[in-house]
Each structure stands twice: as C-alpha cells, then as structure tokens.
Write a protein that holds these residues in place. Sequence first.
Motif: not given
Length: 86
Positions: A61-67
Amino acid sequence: AQAFAIPWLVAMRMVQWLAPFFAYHFLTGDPGDSMVRAVLLSAGAFVVLTLAEFGVAIIGKWLLSGRLKAGRYPLWGMTYFRWWLS
C-alpha cells in the motif's frame, strides 16, 4: 493491468492455504513421523504466511499509493489502478 495483477493476487492467497497442506503431507509420509509435529508445523506455516500476507499488503500500500490525496482521478487511470491494487 488488472488482468495481469489478478493471477499474482490469487497465487499469493493460494500459497497461504496450500503451504500448510503440503507441509502436513510432507511430514506424515513415513511410518515414524509424528502427527502432532506435522499439525503444529502446518498451523505454524499458516500463521506465518497469514502475517506475511498482512505485511505485504501494508508495505505494498505504501509503495503503490504512498500518500494519495483526495481528488478527482480518471476511473481507469493509473491512480485508480494503484488504489485498486493496494
């Protein structure tokens, strides 16, 4: 892009269920094998893979969408795909 991603998502989910089955099957093939050991290792494999699945989901999630910010994005655009995949 979703058609290419779905088989990988299904495979990740299937490993969570197949690994304990194969661990149990591998550890109970000979006459001297311990069934208790096989069940414990099989259950342990399931728990470890379930926790790993959560870890992959959170990191992915953090790698694909970040913030990802609220806004208007095209329905079938890259931002939608990243949100869907995560």
